[in-house]
Design an enzyme around this catalytic site. Structure first.
Site, PDB file in Angstrom:
ATOM      1  CG  ASP A 185      -0.687   0.337   2.564  1.00  0.00           C
ATOM      2  OD1 ASP A 185       1.027   0.537   2.596  1.00  0.00           O
ATOM      3  OD2 ASP A 185      -1.299   0.102   4.181  1.00  0.00           O
ATOM      4  CB  ILE A 186       0.338   4.503  -1.368  1.00  0.00           C
ATOM      5  CG1 ILE A 186      -0.404   3.907  -2.524  1.00  0.00           C
ATOM      6  CG2 ILE A 186       0.886   5.811  -1.321  1.00  0.00           C
ATOM      7  CD1 ILE A 186      -1.386   4.964  -3.530  1.00  0.00           C
ATOM      8  CD  GLU A 231      -4.359   2.911   1.636  1.00  0.00           C
ATOM      9  OE1 GLU A 231      -4.438   2.880   2.893  1.00  0.00           O
ATOM     10  OE2 GLU A 231      -5.614   3.468   1.411  1.00  0.00           O
TER      11      GLU A 231
END
Length: 363
Positions: free
Chosen positions: A225-226, A268
């Site tokens: 994930d970001i 995300e």
């Protein structure tokens, strides 16, 4: 043509478009067999033993083809049986003529059935075959080689009408296939990024796990994930957040292999299923993705990701996903913008793999 032979589970997947086709094949053959059985006994009572034998054989063959399809998961036998049975039946109707020579008009159902069962390309070949055979028999009727006679006007009207119906059936099936393709794509892709969605990813993961078990092949799963995505959304707005997600998806597509299956798992979070990939090569894939995404620059901020990696060792899809997720949170806790591997006891150590990766880059 039905495409479910690749995976017999579609036979039980009520959400699949192919399931509706299989159900219609069942209805068509069962109803057709019942009608033909009734007609065969009527013809037997009239002393028409040839028709009785033909109709009884076709009815029995239809039911046997359904049984074969049920046992083997192959629909081609039932498809071909329907078309061959209709082909022979319509030729007999041409020869016999039916009630006041109206039997010929039953043939107009053939284009829709053939395109429905075999698709446009193979269905068109079937239509050319039956139309050519019918024209031949209509010509023979004009030469008084068979008992029933059709006038030249009847022959021309029939050929013209059949070509129109065949064209309409072709257009209808083509439109239907495009609609199925569009709906299938919508059902399996994320609208924002164009990557596969959570449902399809999980389905493919389960398929790859079965294949890995069957052939004892390696399988890796990557989840990332970001980093600091919530802060990006809060500070710059959701439009910028969506732009980041889209850019990450674009970079991801460019940096995975053809065999990898990538998608957006939610928010995300992204997932990549890597078939035929051991833990060392899985780490290389994960590092390549991490490095590529770290080059994304939005001016005021840079984009980085934290990645968790797990390798298949007999667990379920949920368990493999959980392991990768644990590794992801370890990457977050260890400073972000890094790759972590789950279960180092059974897999090579992260530092050992990283050293190997650096040596390969140096070469």
């Amino acid at each position: 043509m039905l495409n479910w032979r690749k995976n017999k589970e579609i036979y039980h997947d009520t959400t699949s478009p192919e399931f509706d086709k299989i159900r219609l094949i069942y209805i068509f053959i069962i109803l057709g067999s019942v009608v033909l059985y009734i007609m065969s006994f009527v013809h037997l009572q009239r002393g028409e033993k040839d028709l009785f034998l033909f109709e009884a054989l076709v009815s029995t063959g239809g039911l046997l083809s359904l049984l074969y399809m049920r046992i083997t998961g192959k629909v081609s036998i039932a498809e071909n049986f329907i078309l061959i049975g209709l082909y022979v039946l319509f030729i007999m109707i041409i020869i016999d003529g039916g009630l006041e020579k109206t039997g010929i008009y039953w043939i107009f159902v053939f284009p829709f059935v053939s395109f429905f069962l075999k698709g446009n390309k193979v269905g068109l070949l079937w239509n050319i075959l039956i139309l050519g055979t019918i024209i031949l028999f209509l010509y023979l009727s004009n030469e008084k080689i068979i008992s029933i006679a059709y006038t030249p006007i009847e022959i021309r009207q029939f050929i013209g009408a059949y070509l129109i119906v065949m064209t309409l059936a072709y257009i209808f099936e083509n439109t239907l296939l495009k609609s199925y393709d569009k709906l299938s794509k919508l059902a399996m892709t994320d609208s924002l990024t164009g990557l596969y969605n959570r449902y399809y990813l999980f389905k493919r993961l389960e398929e790859e796990i079965k294949r890995a078990k069957r052939y004892n092949h390696p399988l890796c799963m990557i989840i990332f994930d970001i980093d600091n995505f919530k802060q990006i959304n809060d500070k710059y707005g959701h439009d910028v957040g969506d732009a980041v997600l889209t850019m990450v998806a674009r970079v991801l597509k460019r940096n995975i292999r053809e065999t990898d299956i990538a998608g957006r798992f939610g928010g995300e979070e992204f997932v990549i299923v890597c078939p035929e990939t051991d833990i060392e090569n899985g780490y290389l894939v994960a590092e390549k993705i991490r490095e590529a995404i770290s080059q994304i620059n939005f001016g005021d901020f840079k984009v980085t990701v934290s990645i968790g990696l797990s390798c298949f060792s007999g667990e379920t899809a949920e368990q493999l996903l959980k392991k990768a997720d644990i590794a992801l949170y370890r990457a977050k806790d260890s400073g972000k913008n890094r790759v972590e591997i789950y279960n180092e006891k059974n897999c090579p150590q992260r530092e050992q793999i990283k050293t190997t990766h650096q040596e390969q880059q140096a070469v």
